[in-house]
Scaffold this active site. Structure first.
Site, PDB file in Angstrom:
ATOM      1  N   ARG A  62     -34.435  -1.670   7.268  1.00 26.64           N
ATOM      2  CA  ARG A  62     -34.558  -2.042   8.516  1.00 26.64           C
ATOM      3  C   ARG A  62     -33.453  -1.513   9.507  1.00 26.64           C
ATOM      4  NH1 ARG A  62     -37.810  -3.257   5.882  1.00 26.64           N
ATOM      5  NH2 ARG A  62     -38.527  -1.657   7.149  1.00 26.64           N
ATOM      6  N   GLN A  92     -34.596 -12.812  19.740  1.00 29.75           N
ATOM      7  CA  GLN A  92     -34.738 -13.017  18.563  1.00 29.75           C
ATOM      8  C   GLN A  92     -34.614 -11.714  17.591  1.00 29.75           C
ATOM      9  OE1 GLN A  92     -38.409 -15.986  18.091  1.00 29.75           O
ATOM     10  NE2 GLN A  92     -38.707 -14.677  19.950  1.00 29.75           N
ATOM     11  N   ASP A  95     -32.173  -6.199  16.002  1.00 25.87           N
ATOM     12  CA  ASP A  95     -32.086  -4.731  16.633  1.00 25.87           C
ATOM     13  C   ASP A  95     -30.863  -4.782  17.740  1.00 25.87           C
ATOM     14  OD1 ASP A  95     -33.198  -4.397  19.260  1.00 25.87           O
ATOM     15  OD2 ASP A  95     -35.050  -4.545  18.064  1.00 25.87           O
ATOM     16  N   HIS A 110     -31.072 -14.888  15.939  1.00 29.52           N
ATOM     17  CA  HIS A 110     -31.446 -14.703  14.715  1.00 29.52           C
ATOM     18  C   HIS A 110     -30.667 -13.499  13.632  1.00 29.52           C
ATOM     19  CE1 HIS A 110     -35.821 -16.336  15.317  1.00 29.52           C
ATOM     20  NE2 HIS A 110     -35.094 -17.079  15.325  1.00 29.52           N
ATOM     21  N   THR A 177     -43.029 -11.961  22.262  1.00 28.23           N
ATOM     22  CA  THR A 177     -42.932 -12.955  21.089  1.00 28.23           C
ATOM     23  C   THR A 177     -43.908 -13.754  20.875  1.00 28.23           C
ATOM     24  OG1 THR A 177     -41.594 -14.774  20.217  1.00 28.23           O
ATOM     25  CG2 THR A 177     -41.555 -14.520  22.633  1.00 28.23           C
ATOM     26  N   SER A 178     -44.345 -13.909  19.825  1.00 22.32           N
ATOM     27  CA  SER A 178     -45.686 -14.822  19.466  1.00 22.32           C
ATOM     28  C   SER A 178     -45.306 -16.392  19.685  1.00 22.32           C
ATOM     29  CB  SER A 178     -46.090 -14.721  17.930  1.00 22.32           C
ATOM     30  OG  SER A 178     -44.949 -14.967  16.997  1.00 22.32           O
TER      31      SER A 178
HETATM   32  P1  NAD Z   1     -43.745 -11.657  16.030  1.00 16.60           P
HETATM   33  O1  NAD Z   1     -44.111 -10.372  15.361  1.00 16.60           O
HETATM   34  O2  NAD Z   1     -44.179 -12.949  15.628  1.00 16.60           O
HETATM   35  O3  NAD Z   1     -44.702 -11.594  17.491  1.00 16.60           O
HETATM   36  C1  NAD Z   1     -44.558 -10.110  18.361  1.00 16.60           C
HETATM   37  C2  NAD Z   1     -45.371 -10.719  19.462  1.00 16.60           C
HETATM   38  O4  NAD Z   1     -45.040  -9.197  20.522  1.00 16.60           O
HETATM   39  C3  NAD Z   1     -46.628 -10.933  19.556  1.00 16.60           C
HETATM   40  O5  NAD Z   1     -47.202 -12.069  20.170  1.00 16.60           O
HETATM   41  C4  NAD Z   1     -47.575  -9.609  19.963  1.00 16.60           C
HETATM   42  O6  NAD Z   1     -48.920  -9.813  20.628  1.00 16.60           O
HETATM   43  C5  NAD Z   1     -46.301  -9.308  20.889  1.00 16.60           C
HETATM   44  N1  NAD Z   1     -46.425  -7.811  21.044  1.00 16.60           N
HETATM   45  C6  NAD Z   1     -46.490  -6.684  20.294  1.00 16.60           C
HETATM   46  N2  NAD Z   1     -46.674  -5.499  20.746  1.00 16.60           N
HETATM   47  C7  NAD Z   1     -46.365  -5.516  22.062  1.00 16.60           C
HETATM   48  C8  NAD Z   1     -45.926  -4.841  23.002  1.00 16.60           C
HETATM   49  N3  NAD Z   1     -45.891  -3.508  22.935  1.00 16.60           N
HETATM   50  N4  NAD Z   1     -45.872  -5.552  24.163  1.00 16.60           N
HETATM   51  C9  NAD Z   1     -45.515  -6.800  24.542  1.00 16.60           C
HETATM   52  N5  NAD Z   1     -45.790  -7.500  23.620  1.00 16.60           N
HETATM   53  C10 NAD Z   1     -46.078  -7.186  22.241  1.00 16.60           C
HETATM   54  O7  NAD Z   1     -42.354 -11.382  16.606  1.00 16.60           O
HETATM   55  P2  NAD Z   1     -41.204 -12.708  17.332  1.00 16.60           P
HETATM   56  O8  NAD Z   1     -41.973 -13.647  18.007  1.00 16.60           O
HETATM   57  O9  NAD Z   1     -40.125 -11.893  17.928  1.00 16.60           O
HETATM   58  O10 NAD Z   1     -40.746 -13.529  15.786  1.00 16.60           O
HETATM   59  C11 NAD Z   1     -40.725 -12.942  14.578  1.00 16.60           C
HETATM   60  C12 NAD Z   1     -39.258 -12.733  14.215  1.00 16.60           C
HETATM   61  O11 NAD Z   1     -39.237 -11.694  13.654  1.00 16.60           O
HETATM   62  C13 NAD Z   1     -38.179 -12.944  15.087  1.00 16.60           C
HETATM   63  O12 NAD Z   1     -37.227 -14.165  14.545  1.00 16.60           O
HETATM   64  C14 NAD Z   1     -37.300 -11.696  14.710  1.00 16.60           C
HETATM   65  O13 NAD Z   1     -35.989 -11.882  14.342  1.00 16.60           O
HETATM   66  C15 NAD Z   1     -37.609 -10.998  13.721  1.00 16.60           C
HETATM   67  N6  NAD Z   1     -38.147  -9.545  13.904  1.00 16.60           N
HETATM   68  C16 NAD Z   1     -37.411  -8.629  14.726  1.00 16.60           C
HETATM   69  C17 NAD Z   1     -37.634  -7.314  14.808  1.00 16.60           C
HETATM   70  C18 NAD Z   1     -36.677  -6.632  15.688  1.00 16.60           C
HETATM   71  O14 NAD Z   1     -35.309  -7.021  15.830  1.00 16.60           O
HETATM   72  N7  NAD Z   1     -37.032  -5.732  16.530  1.00 16.60           N
HETATM   73  C19 NAD Z   1     -38.725  -6.847  14.229  1.00 16.60           C
HETATM   74  C20 NAD Z   1     -39.505  -7.506  13.356  1.00 16.60           C
HETATM   75  C21 NAD Z   1     -39.260  -8.901  13.443  1.00 16.60           C
END
Ligand code: NAD
Length: 236
Positions: A62, A92, A95, A110, A177-178
């Site tokens: 990651r 959340q 990165d 997180h 965020t979902s």
């Molecule tokens: P999630 O994966 O549950 O949801 C992602 C949401 O983003 C979805 O609702 C989706 O429809 C939306 N989405 C996807 N692509 C998009 C775009 N281009 N523009 C706008 N919306 C878009 O993610 P979450 O709600 O952040 O929760 C999951 C957990 O995963 C968090 O706690 C986080 O810590 C972790 N996480 C972090 C990263 C990172 O740091 N980049 C990556 C993956 C997961």
């Protein structure tokens, strides 16, 4: 007594979707990380006890992904709000793309992939940048280092300070965020009745009361929202 709303304060609450267009995979979308890995195997304290090497490898990968990614125009538009507003980013995401886009006040609830912490004393946290953590990488007190990440079943970080900010913001933008991970998803309800509240995402399970849903990609809709706010306009 509730604190006054600050007309000059904007709060952003971001999730994995904002970084998806920078090439960092979300967890839940199709093609997301959980289709490839089991959450129980890599993101829980039990996983760490059972197979720390696998957990370290997962987060080392990651970290590599993050090192290759660049902030996109949604991260940059949010940083641009600082020209006019006190801007607080509650994320959340683990990165560092908000920071690299220039946001100065980023609250990670997180954890952060660019930090490590002692596996025996959570107060010992160190910056590691994009270096790997391996079995045998030790903290200052001689214990094994682990990623500075909140695993499922662990307490989120900085919740109270995040709650205070969202409660006093005149403008609130939820993006990518979902809203399925609690207690952070519950922060939305702390925003005030009289604040302008928006959600930018591809989808939401259920639209929270009082929020306007702006369906679309973060890179398309967030700059539009931020430009409207910089001009002092309501978005909808
Ligand atoms: P999630 O994966 O549950 O949801 C992602 C949401 O983003 C979805 O609702 C989706 O429809 C939306 N989405 C996807 N692509 C998009 C775009 N281009 N523009 C706008 N919306 C878009 O993610 P979450 O709600 O952040 O929760 C999951 C957990 O995963 C968090 O706690 C986080 O810590 C972790 N996480 C972090 C990263 C990172 O740091 N980049 C990556 C993956 C997961």
């Amino acid at each position: 007594m509730k604190k006054e709303i600050d007309d000059n304060k904007v709060v952003i609450l971001s999730g994995a979707g904002i970084s998806a267009e920078s090439g960092i995979r979300t967890f839940r979308d199709s093609g997301g990380l959980w289709n490839q890995y089991s959450l129980e195997e890599v993101a829980t304290p039990e996983a760490w006890r059972k197979n720390p090497k696998l957990v370290l490898e997962f987060y080392n990968e990651r970290r590599k992904d993050v090192s290759k990614a660049k902030p996109n125009c949604a991260h940059k538009a949010i940083a641009g709000l600082q020209k006019k507003y006190e801007t607080v980013v509650i994320t959340q995401n683990i990165d560092d793309l908000h920071e690299r886009a220039g946001s100065k006040n980023v609250i990670h609830v997180h954890g952060e992939i660019t930090k490590a912490r002692s596996s025996t004393d959570p107060r010992i946290v160190t910056n590691i940048g994009y270096e790997s953590i391996d079995i045998g990488s030790l903290c200052a007190s001689g214990s094994q280092l682990r990623p500075h990440i909140v695993w499922f079943g662990e307490e989120v970080l900085n919740y109270e300070i995040a709650r205070e900010h969202i409660q006093t913001a005149k403008r609130v933008l939820i993006v990518g965020t979902s809203l399925s991970v609690f207690p952070v998803a519950g922060l939305l309800k702390k925003a005030r009745y009289h604040s302008e509240k928006l959600i930018v995402s591809l989808d939401v399970d259920k639209k929270p009361y009082g929020y306007q849903f702006v369906r679309g990609k973060a890179t398309e809709m967030v700059p539009y929202v931020c430009n409207s706010w910089l001009e002092g306009l309501r978005v909808i």
